[in-house]
Motif scaffolding. Structure first.
Motif, PDB file in Angstrom:
ATOM      1  N   VAL A  40       0.841  -1.212   0.000  1.00 12.62           N
ATOM      2  CA  VAL A  40       0.000   0.000   0.000  1.00 12.62           C
ATOM      3  C   VAL A  40       0.872   1.256   0.000  1.00 12.62           C
ATOM      4  N   THR A  47      -3.527  -1.856  -4.886  1.00 12.40           N
ATOM      5  CA  THR A  47      -3.625  -1.664  -3.435  1.00 12.40           C
ATOM      6  C   THR A  47      -4.645  -0.582  -3.094  1.00 12.40           C
ATOM      7  N   LEU A  48      -5.182  -0.664  -1.877  1.00  8.51           N
ATOM      8  CA  LEU A  48      -6.216   0.268  -1.428  1.00  8.51           C
ATOM      9  C   LEU A  48      -5.898   0.763  -0.019  1.00  8.51           C
ATOM     10  N   PRO A  49      -6.275   2.005   0.272  1.00  8.78           N
ATOM     11  CA  PRO A  49      -6.074   2.533   1.628  1.00  8.78           C
ATOM     12  C   PRO A  49      -7.219   2.126   2.553  1.00  8.78           C
ATOM     13  N   VAL A  50      -6.892   1.917   3.813  1.00  9.46           N
ATOM     14  CA  VAL A  50      -7.923   1.733   4.840  1.00  9.46           C
ATOM     15  C   VAL A  50      -7.535   2.612   6.020  1.00  9.46           C
ATOM     16  N   MET A  51      -8.480   3.413   6.502  1.00 11.02           N
ATOM     17  CA  MET A  51      -8.149   4.423   7.505  1.00 11.02           C
ATOM     18  C   MET A  51      -7.768   3.831   8.863  1.00 11.02           C
ATOM     19  N   ARG A  78      -8.367  13.548  -2.822  1.00 14.34           N
ATOM     20  CA  ARG A  78      -7.041  13.327  -3.399  1.00 14.34           C
ATOM     21  C   ARG A  78      -6.469  14.661  -3.884  1.00 14.34           C
ATOM     22  N   TYR A 276      -8.129  18.472  -6.914  1.00 18.51           N
ATOM     23  CA  TYR A 276      -8.753  17.756  -5.792  1.00 18.51           C
ATOM     24  C   TYR A 276     -10.059  17.093  -6.237  1.00 18.51           C
ATOM     25  N   PHE A 277     -10.300  15.897  -5.774  1.00 16.64           N
ATOM     26  CA  PHE A 277     -11.636  15.297  -5.889  1.00 16.64           C
ATOM     27  C   PHE A 277     -11.780  14.241  -4.793  1.00 16.64           C
ATOM     28  N   PRO A 278     -13.018  13.907  -4.420  1.00 15.73           N
ATOM     29  CA  PRO A 278     -13.225  12.974  -3.300  1.00 15.73           C
ATOM     30  C   PRO A 278     -12.583  11.620  -3.610  1.00 15.73           C
ATOM     31  N   PRO A 280     -12.418   8.012  -4.047  1.00 18.75           N
ATOM     32  CA  PRO A 280     -13.461   6.974  -4.125  1.00 18.75           C
ATOM     33  C   PRO A 280     -13.087   5.691  -3.391  1.00 18.75           C
ATOM     34  N   ASP A 281     -11.853   5.579  -2.929  1.00 18.27           N
ATOM     35  CA  ASP A 281     -11.453   4.360  -2.221  1.00 18.27           C
ATOM     36  C   ASP A 281     -11.789   4.400  -0.731  1.00 18.27           C
ATOM     37  N   LEU A 282     -12.134   5.580  -0.224  1.00 22.09           N
ATOM     38  CA  LEU A 282     -12.385   5.711   1.213  1.00 22.09           C
ATOM     39  C   LEU A 282     -13.791   6.224   1.460  1.00 22.09           C
ATOM     40  N   MET A 283     -14.488   5.570   2.348  1.00 21.78           N
ATOM     41  CA  MET A 283     -15.831   6.002   2.700  1.00 21.78           C
ATOM     42  C   MET A 283     -15.740   7.102   3.753  1.00 21.78           C
TER      43      MET A 283
END
Lengths: 485, 490
Positions: A40, A47-51, A78, A276-278, A280-283
């Protein structure tokens, strides 16, 4: 025309968490390059991020300490730009909905003298948001190497309003943020390790003018003194430009703390479009009142509040508090010791801590928590001296041994034979009588009301006792005999 | 199912039964797959790479597990192929791009781990359009795949290799990914069942991201039952993917028999307009008649924002893609130019050399719509329209259980026919992209052949996380028809 400077600071604080902000790999400083990485962090395909909840806890706590409003939703965006220290070539950050909004930072300006408290002010904050740190580039002769150990470390950006006017205020602001973050256990704020970093937005305007002047962003203020020097230098530079009829341009400048100079990095026209844009990988994460209340319960007393309380409750001088307060551990140690040592002994406790304890810690290169000293032992030592069972000179030796071994003062005094001698009352009385008889001048002075004349009798008595007489007992015996004489 | 189907055309259900009684070993089955692949691959080109030794080692391990009484279930010993955008530790992961031509993944995708723990033999990396962008596999840097039903035609895309390999008998089931129709359209063009699950049902961890809010992994299978088996193996919440959903999972295979109609089925009128091939339209109408004959209530409904789907998709998908593909910069891995003078040169040349035209087109478009001054007009507006599109579907589900549409407006087209015309290619997804924008589950299943022998696909669109109902609805049709007992002659 007279000008004033307007300063806003963007302060980055690394949050002290076990793991990184969007993955499980450990966070830390001083490891072999690229060992704190995983798929990650390296942004491998897929790979994906998780908070990391601990990072969000920490920034909410920071916001609560600084009186911010906490947003009900934590949303991620982002921030996109290409640079080798950024593995994804975008940074996960917060753009239009920061987690902390508003807030105030209390600062203290330098006083008229070292022992005088300076003026206090409250600097308003715009926002605090959470983001991920980037890696580090190491430039060599013909190439550059990237170390991604730092990449993905949770980082908060604290943005002030343009509400400061001098380099001293900026310096005080940064100091206050550092103390608060250390108190909250949020960060160690070690600037040498990059845990606290600062950029400044600086402009000047004619006094009385409400509109802000052309802003210059000053980067790389990498130590707390560079912040002061860099800002002072930039204000001088801007005043000089205006004084010679020049025009300031909106730009980003790089401060070289060693040379004490700055140079332009890029102008406004070259500014990044971060797109910048939201993410999409993180809720988005909901922050409810129960969560906030739980964190509120972990918030310590703020440093300035503690300082005011120490001065009021313990009657200790400002100078001592200004040494104790920046260090939460040290000030807690003081308070615990002062409570054990008894009424009216707080200043003595403060003296021991600010003189002897800090000297020993410095010499041993130890932190307080790593040392063997305890409030109970220091309080016991002070009580021995007060009771006259230990002489001041011997107390220093006991302290040093106590610091080195962690043993109780009683055990050390016995082991080293440092106790004030158990004096035979008859022998002491005869020494006292001899001393009084030998000094009729002092006797006359004492009788005529000169209190300090009593000290003239003590030297010969101590000499006779080979220094081991209990000074309290000596004093009492002398007074009784002088009253009779 | 005809008992005479050769091994390489049999289903998971059939092969699993043979494996479990010892009539067949996983090694024998894998050897048969390898032999078949060697025979047809020169004509089909479904694979980017194939690790024969690794597949046989996995098969031997599966046989050993079975001997030890530790069979993991229906997928134990079954050869399954993965689209080359799904990570398998120690195997190449190219996304059919020059950019990743030499990249080997050091880690497993979550679906990879799930299939491995289900006992599947993972073999081969399946061709696709570069970074899953396209509808024909012609955007693959390694050349297109061919449709086993007609080698001069496309198998569809982007998961064309996954479809072609299964149709050609080089795998028993495969995984693809679907961002705008990339599973369903190739399934339709190759005569297979292809399922795009609800967004969030399958972990995306280890799936190379094209458009994160639209991407979803799903299975290709010969039958609805096989698709249910595959779905059961890969579905479920994953702590490594924040967008994966916590929900209890039914036994999809068992539910095929317990969930019965009649269903209320909606026919969205916007999906039967101009551009629909008459033979495709007729086959879908026949399928609708079948459901009606089974007592299903058929109702025409409207999805009024359908006309905006394509535009909305190409703003959102390209915006996300422009960001997701920024990591391919030649710094840490992947293609790096050999002629760079400075850092900017490394970025520009590596990316210019590493990416193909369609990928560049989408990165440029996505970068543009996110740019300062354009964001509100494009990206933000597209997100609002996306909400309306989703609402269209949710409104329809107040009246009906599922929707029936064609999957692709046309059957498999000739390789090269549309490759010079991106807009014509984009229209291939006209019936499938709304589903991705709305995050819904949908599947394509065979519903006949054209006169020239090309498969036709029927799309069933279901309600969020109700894959069991969707599969049961499809199963009812499949049981009564058996289009999947026909195989291409290769």
């Amino acid at each position: 025309m007279n000008y004033e400077a307007v300063i806003g600071l963007e302060v980055h604080v690394q949050i002290k968490t076990q793991s990184k902000v969007f993955t499980r790999v450990g966070a830390g400083f001083g490891h072999e390059p690229n060992t704190l990485t995983d798929p990650v962090v390296l942004a491998l395909p897929g790979t994906l991020p998780v908070m990391n909840k601990a990072a969000l806890d920490a920034i909410i706590k920071a916001g609560l300490l600084l009186g911010c409003d906490i947003a009900p939703i934590c949303k991620w965006d982002r921030k996109q730009y290409f640079y080798p220290d950024s593995p994804k070539n975008y940074q996960i950050s917060q753009y239009d909905q920061p987690i902390c909004i508003g807030g105030l930072v209390e600062i203290e300006l330098p006083g008229a003298a070292r022992n005088v408290m300076g003026e206090h002010k409250k600097i308003p904050l715009t926002r605090i948001h959470l983001e991920e740190d980037v890696g580090k580039l190491n430039h060599h002769a013909t190439d550059s190497l990237v170390d991604y150990n730092r990449a993905g470390t949770p980082l908060m950006e604290i943005v002030s309003e343009p509400a400061m006017h001098t380099a001293e205020e900026a310096f005080a602001y940064l100091t206050s943020i550092r103390n608060t973050m250390i108190y909250g256990g949020i960060s160690d704020c070690d600037m040498e390790k990059g845990q606290l970093r600062c950029d400044a937005n600086i402009s000047i305007r004619p006094i009385g003018e409400k509109k802000l002047g052309t802003k210059v962003e000053l980067k790389n203020l990498n130590s707390i003194s560079y912040v002061r020097d860099g800002i002072a230098h930039e204000i001088k530079r801007q005043l000089a430009v205006v004084a010679t009829g020049g025009t300031l341009i909106q730009e980003t400048r790089d401060y070289d703390g060693v040379a004490g100079t700055s140079q332009s990095l890029r102008s406004k026209e070259m500014a990044h479009d971060y797109r910048y844009f939201p993410d999409p990988d993180l809720m988005p994460v909901h922050v409810d009142d129960a969560w906030k209340a739980e964190l509120q319960g972990t918030c310590p007393e703020l440093p300035f509040d503690k300082q005011r309380r120490f001065i009021a409750d313990y009657q200790i001088p400002y100078t001592i508090t200004s040494v104790l307060i920046p260090d939460r551990e040290l000030s807690d140690f003081f308070e615990a010791t002062a409570q054990l040592a008894g009424t009216g002994r707080a200043q003595v406790v403060g003296n021991w801590i600010t003189n002897d304890l800090l000297r020993e810690l410095g010499a041993a290169k130890l932190s307080l928590s790593a040392s063997k000293i305890s409030p109970a032992n220091l309080a016991a030592l002070i009580q021995q001296v007060d009771a006259g069972t230990l002489l001041n000179a011997a107390a220093k030796e006991v302290f040093a041994t106590m610091f080195a071994t962690g043993d109780t003062p009683a055990a050390i005094i016995t082991r080293l034979g440092l106790a004030a001698a158990p004096t035979d009352a008859g022998e002491l009385e005869s020494w006292c009588r001899d001393s009084i008889a030998a000094n009729s001048k002092a006797l006359a002075e004492f009788k005529s009301g000169k209190e300090s004349a009593i000290n003239a009798f003590k030297g010969p008595i101590m000499k006779a006792a080979k220094g081991k007489a209990n000074p309290k007992l000596v004093d009492e015996t002398l007074r009784r005999l002088l009253a009779e004489a | 199912m005809l008992m005479s189907a050769p091994l390489h055309f049999q289903t998971i259900a059939e092969l699993s039964a043979k494996l479990s009684v010892g009539q067949l070993s996983a090694v024998e089955l894998t050897q048969a797959m390898i032999a078949r692949t060697k025979a047809v691959e020169p004509r089909v080109h479904a694979f980017n790479s194939f690790d024969e030794a690794d597949a046989l080692a996995q098969a031997a391990a599966s046989d050993a597990r079975r001997r030890a009484g530790q069979s993991a279930g229906a997928l134990e010993g079954i050869p399954v192929g993965l689209k080359d955008v799904i990570a398998v530790a120690g195997q190449p992961l190219t996304a059919s791009s020059r950019m990743l031509a030499n990249f080997v993944s050091p880690y497993d995708a979550t679906v990879t781990q799930k299939l491995q723990s289900a006992g599947a033999v993972l073999h081969g990396r399946l061709n696709c359009d570069e970074f899953a962008m396209g509808s024909s596999t012609e955007n693959s840097a390694f050349g297109p795949s061919s449709n086993p039903w007609d080698l001069t035609r496309t198998p569809g895309g982007s998961s064309g290799g996954s479809a072609a390999a299964l149709a050609a008998g080089s795998a028993v089931a495969t995984l693809g990914s679907d961002t705008g129709g990339s599973i369903r359209q190739p399934a339709a063009l190759c005569g297979l069942v292809g399922l795009k699950p609800t967004y969030g049902l399958i972990s995306r961890y280890g799936l190379i991201a094209y458009a994160s809010s639209l991407d979803q992994i799903g299975p290709f299978a010969r039958t609805v039952e096989d698709a249910a088996i595959m779905l059961g193996a890969i579905a479920g919440h994953d702590p490594r993917d924040s967008t994966s959903f916590k929900t209890s999972l039914p036994d999809y295979r068992a539910e095929l028999k317990t969930r019965r109609g009649p269903w209320k089925l909606g026919i969205p009128k916007e999906y039967f307009g101009a551009g629909l091939d008459p033979e495709v339209g007729a086959a879908v109408e026949k399928a609708i008649s079948f459901y009606r004959s089974q007592g299903c209530e058929i109702r025409e409904i409207s999805l009024p924002h359908t006309q905006y789907c394509l535009d909305t998709y190409y703003i959102i998908a390209t915006a996300e893609a422009s960001s997701n593909l920024a990591r391919y910069d030649g710094i840490r891995y992947g293609h790096r130019t050999s002629s760079a003078k400075d850092l900017l040169d490394v970025y520009q040349k590596s990316r210019a050399e590493g990416f193909g035209d369609e990928v560049k087109r989408r990165i440029i478009l996505g970068t543009y719509v996110l740019s300062s001054g354009y964001y509100d007009a494009y990206y933000l507006r597209a997100q609002k329209v996306r909400t309306l599109i989703r609402q269209d579907f949710l409104n329809a589900y107040r009246e009906v259980d599922a929707l029936i549409t064609p999957t692709s407006p046309i059957p498999a087209f000739k390789l090269g026919e549309k490759s010079a015309d991106p807009l014509a290619m984009y229209l291939c997804d006209i019936y499938t992209i709304g589903v991705n924008l709305a995050g819904l589950p949908a599947l394509s299943l065979p519903c006949g052949f054209t006169q020239s022998g090309l498969p036709i696909g029927l799309q069933l669109i279901g309600q969020p996380f109700r894959e069991a109902d969707l599969l049961a609805t499809a199963h009812a049709y499949e049981q009564a028809h058996g289009w999947n007992t026909q195989f291409p002659s290769l």
